[in-house]
Design a protein around this motif. Sequence first.
Motif, PDB file in Angstrom:
ATOM      1  N   ASN A  64       9.804 -26.434 -43.540  1.00  0.00           N
ATOM      2  CA  ASN A  64       9.880 -25.897 -42.731  1.00  0.00           C
ATOM      3  C   ASN A  64      10.161 -26.251 -40.763  1.00  0.00           C
ATOM      4  O   ASN A  64       9.953 -28.048 -41.298  1.00  0.00           O
ATOM      5  CB  ASN A  64       8.612 -24.629 -42.313  1.00  0.00           C
ATOM      6  CG  ASN A  64       7.268 -25.158 -42.627  1.00  0.00           C
ATOM      7  OD1 ASN A  64       7.490 -27.358 -42.413  1.00  0.00           O
ATOM      8  ND2 ASN A  64       6.469 -25.033 -42.104  1.00  0.00           N
ATOM      9  N   TRP A  65      10.613 -25.874 -39.595  1.00  0.00           N
ATOM     10  CA  TRP A  65      10.202 -27.528 -38.241  1.00  0.00           C
ATOM     11  C   TRP A  65       8.635 -27.084 -37.797  1.00  0.00           C
ATOM     12  O   TRP A  65       8.252 -26.382 -38.242  1.00  0.00           O
ATOM     13  CB  TRP A  65      10.990 -26.133 -37.422  1.00  0.00           C
ATOM     14  CG  TRP A  65      13.051 -26.101 -37.583  1.00  0.00           C
ATOM     15  CD1 TRP A  65      13.993 -25.657 -38.412  1.00  0.00           C
ATOM     16  CD2 TRP A  65      13.771 -27.584 -37.390  1.00  0.00           C
ATOM     17  NE1 TRP A  65      14.602 -26.171 -37.790  1.00  0.00           N
ATOM     18  CE2 TRP A  65      14.260 -27.239 -37.480  1.00  0.00           C
ATOM     19  CE3 TRP A  65      12.961 -28.636 -36.969  1.00  0.00           C
ATOM     20  CZ2 TRP A  65      15.788 -27.804 -36.800  1.00  0.00           C
ATOM     21  CZ3 TRP A  65      13.823 -29.349 -36.383  1.00  0.00           C
ATOM     22  CH2 TRP A  65      15.294 -29.236 -36.308  1.00  0.00           C
ATOM     23  N   CYS A  66       7.896 -28.188 -37.680  1.00  0.00           N
ATOM     24  CA  CYS A  66       6.612 -28.339 -37.006  1.00  0.00           C
ATOM     25  C   CYS A  66       6.509 -29.009 -36.196  1.00  0.00           C
ATOM     26  O   CYS A  66       7.837 -30.347 -35.915  1.00  0.00           O
ATOM     27  CB  CYS A  66       6.203 -28.450 -38.404  1.00  0.00           C
ATOM     28  SG  CYS A  66       6.745 -30.309 -39.033  1.00  0.00           S
ATOM     29  N   LEU A  67       6.547 -29.491 -35.128  1.00  0.00           N
ATOM     30  CA  LEU A  67       5.971 -30.912 -34.182  1.00  0.00           C
ATOM     31  C   LEU A  67       5.440 -31.585 -34.812  1.00  0.00           C
ATOM     32  O   LEU A  67       4.868 -32.701 -33.995  1.00  0.00           O
ATOM     33  CB  LEU A  67       4.725 -30.240 -33.043  1.00  0.00           C
ATOM     34  CG  LEU A  67       4.938 -28.460 -32.423  1.00  0.00           C
ATOM     35  CD1 LEU A  67       4.219 -28.076 -31.502  1.00  0.00           C
ATOM     36  CD2 LEU A  67       6.155 -29.048 -31.570  1.00  0.00           C
ATOM     37  N   HIS A  68       4.648 -31.438 -36.213  1.00  0.00           N
ATOM     38  CA  HIS A  68       3.715 -32.541 -36.642  1.00  0.00           C
ATOM     39  C   HIS A  68       3.604 -32.328 -38.354  1.00  0.00           C
ATOM     40  O   HIS A  68       3.517 -31.375 -38.899  1.00  0.00           O
ATOM     41  CB  HIS A  68       2.781 -33.403 -36.243  1.00  0.00           C
ATOM     42  CG  HIS A  68       1.983 -34.229 -36.570  1.00  0.00           C
ATOM     43  ND1 HIS A  68       2.202 -35.507 -37.235  1.00  0.00           N
ATOM     44  CD2 HIS A  68       1.238 -33.670 -37.876  1.00  0.00           C
ATOM     45  CE1 HIS A  68       1.679 -35.794 -37.934  1.00  0.00           C
ATOM     46  NE2 HIS A  68       0.808 -34.897 -38.679  1.00  0.00           N
ATOM     47  N   ARG A  69       4.633 -32.952 -39.571  1.00  0.00           N
ATOM     48  CA  ARG A  69       4.540 -33.050 -40.563  1.00  0.00           C
ATOM     49  C   ARG A  69       3.813 -34.439 -41.120  1.00  0.00           C
ATOM     50  O   ARG A  69       3.841 -35.147 -40.553  1.00  0.00           O
ATOM     51  CB  ARG A  69       5.311 -33.272 -41.340  1.00  0.00           C
ATOM     52  CG  ARG A  69       5.328 -32.689 -42.701  1.00  0.00           C
ATOM     53  CD  ARG A  69       6.956 -32.675 -43.133  1.00  0.00           C
ATOM     54  NE  ARG A  69       7.768 -32.267 -42.896  1.00  0.00           N
ATOM     55  CZ  ARG A  69       7.771 -31.165 -42.675  1.00  0.00           C
ATOM     56  NH1 ARG A  69       6.579 -29.660 -43.403  1.00  0.00           N
ATOM     57  NH2 ARG A  69       9.145 -29.652 -41.888  1.00  0.00           N
ATOM     58  N   SER A  70       2.348 -34.103 -41.540  1.00  0.00           N
ATOM     59  CA  SER A  70       1.512 -35.284 -42.403  1.00  0.00           C
ATOM     60  C   SER A  70       2.296 -35.766 -43.033  1.00  0.00           C
ATOM     61  O   SER A  70       2.608 -34.691 -43.596  1.00  0.00           O
ATOM     62  CB  SER A  70       0.090 -34.275 -42.811  1.00  0.00           C
ATOM     63  OG  SER A  70      -1.023 -35.730 -43.546  1.00  0.00           O
ATOM     64  N   LYS A  71       1.589 -36.691 -43.547  1.00  0.00           N
ATOM     65  CA  LYS A  71       1.923 -37.743 -44.587  1.00  0.00           C
ATOM     66  C   LYS A  71       1.256 -38.114 -46.266  1.00  0.00           C
ATOM     67  O   LYS A  71       1.277 -38.099 -46.804  1.00  0.00           O
ATOM     68  CB  LYS A  71       2.306 -39.016 -44.744  1.00  0.00           C
ATOM     69  CG  LYS A  71       1.414 -40.292 -44.029  1.00  0.00           C
ATOM     70  CD  LYS A  71       1.620 -41.410 -43.626  1.00  0.00           C
ATOM     71  CE  LYS A  71       0.345 -42.248 -43.180  1.00  0.00           C
ATOM     72  NZ  LYS A  71       1.021 -43.476 -42.500  1.00  0.00           N
ATOM     73  N   TYR A  72      -0.528 -37.385 -45.416  1.00  0.00           N
ATOM     74  CA  TYR A  72      -1.267 -37.069 -46.652  1.00  0.00           C
ATOM     75  C   TYR A  72      -1.252 -35.829 -47.580  1.00  0.00           C
ATOM     76  O   TYR A  72      -0.988 -34.818 -46.779  1.00  0.00           O
ATOM     77  CB  TYR A  72      -2.190 -37.661 -46.029  1.00  0.00           C
ATOM     78  CG  TYR A  72      -2.909 -38.993 -45.545  1.00  0.00           C
ATOM     79  CD1 TYR A  72      -3.203 -40.006 -46.636  1.00  0.00           C
ATOM     80  CD2 TYR A  72      -2.140 -38.890 -44.019  1.00  0.00           C
ATOM     81  CE1 TYR A  72      -2.993 -40.809 -45.294  1.00  0.00           C
ATOM     82  CE2 TYR A  72      -2.851 -40.202 -43.158  1.00  0.00           C
ATOM     83  CZ  TYR A  72      -2.921 -41.342 -44.476  1.00  0.00           C
ATOM     84  OH  TYR A  72      -3.166 -42.677 -43.681  1.00  0.00           O
ATOM     85  N   PHE A  73      -1.727 -35.940 -48.190  1.00  0.00           N
ATOM     86  CA  PHE A  73      -1.788 -34.720 -49.667  1.00  0.00           C
ATOM     87  C   PHE A  73      -3.153 -35.352 -50.800  1.00  0.00           C
ATOM     88  O   PHE A  73      -3.138 -36.903 -50.726  1.00  0.00           O
ATOM     89  CB  PHE A  73      -0.268 -34.819 -51.045  1.00  0.00           C
ATOM     90  CG  PHE A  73       0.004 -35.758 -51.559  1.00  0.00           C
ATOM     91  CD1 PHE A  73      -0.453 -36.077 -52.952  1.00  0.00           C
ATOM     92  CD2 PHE A  73       0.970 -36.738 -50.659  1.00  0.00           C
ATOM     93  CE1 PHE A  73      -0.021 -36.998 -53.238  1.00  0.00           C
ATOM     94  CE2 PHE A  73       1.376 -37.577 -51.567  1.00  0.00           C
ATOM     95  CZ  PHE A  73       0.669 -37.844 -52.873  1.00  0.00           C
TER      96      PHE A  73
END
Length: 378
Positions: free
Chosen positions: A61-70
Amino acid sequence: MQPILEKEIDKILAREISTRWLQELGVPLPPRKANELVKYWLNHTELVAEPVIMGLPGDDNWCLHRSKYFPDPNVEFPTWQRILDRMSDPIAFAAWQYGVYTGNYQGRQMLWMHGENGEEGKSAIARIIGQELYGPAHNAISNASINSNEKRFLNSHFEHAALVIYPDASNRKCLSSEEFKTLASAGSDPVLIERKGKQAYTAYLNARMWICSNFSPEVTSDNFMTSRLLYISISPMVDEKPDPTVKERLKAELSGFLAYAEQCYEERCPDNYRIQTDTDNDVKALTEQYFEHFDIIFSKHWQVDEQSEVAASIIKEKLKVEGLQSKPQYDQFVDWLVNRKGARWKKRSEENGRIFYAGIAPAAGRRLSLDEVMTMES
């Protein structure tokens, strides 16, 4: 990445076109021509859907911020564990963090982390979680943000944010303010957004608030407050020396912490709405502390007396002297007066609907004001 606010789009696009034009053709683009090109593009282009505030690894999806942690159960988190062990309810704390981070949590609870010492690490973990997990999808507010001069801009800090942190909160009464009640709506109601120098507009807010304070909150028995408060206390470090590497270790262990938090969320928030907590007795104790203040005020000015009554106007006057000046504070006191002291509300039609509270009288030995004397004589 930050969103472009309304009315800034035209200027930014015109500048971008002018810069690219100069790079490609070697000549400047006249401002009027640049503005015409922007209008042409806006009138004919097909717009994409507004991006979500925050995305997780693997989301398409389009997002303003994508985290790298899972969440990764193979990553150990001993540094986090030492901090969690000092919390009154580490499972509820971790569950809230996971629910907000993933967007699964749909409830309205605000997290209030209380540590009196000031060196428990609450600000450090708030900074790590905010910066690493949320990045530009989190904001911070200050004590100035909620004072009389700045509070009309408070909502703007929550727009385009998934998490808002209030570090070093010194206002123990903030949870009872109308502004915080609005923020606790969890996106269910539209709110007014005002930015400095900008025209106000309405929007929906979905950010959750995390409050860090050296003080406990002032809590009434209002269901609104008790149902929206997730109170976690944290004790100071014992036999731990300052460690300059702790922040890097906390970052390195975030995926392990998230794996633990995921388990906590499944245990404590199966309905995605209410995070169950072991700190209900702590909140009840805070409520009793709040009403102790009412008891002190009452004993100073009044006493229980079934044969007497006191005018509501006089009660309001005395409460103002004691610092309870707002209508909600007055309403809370008279509710307490009725429920705890047995006072009875009366309205005298023969005195133009004047309100009295029967069952109480001025405290013995206290000098009466002229209004009180006249009330007693009437």
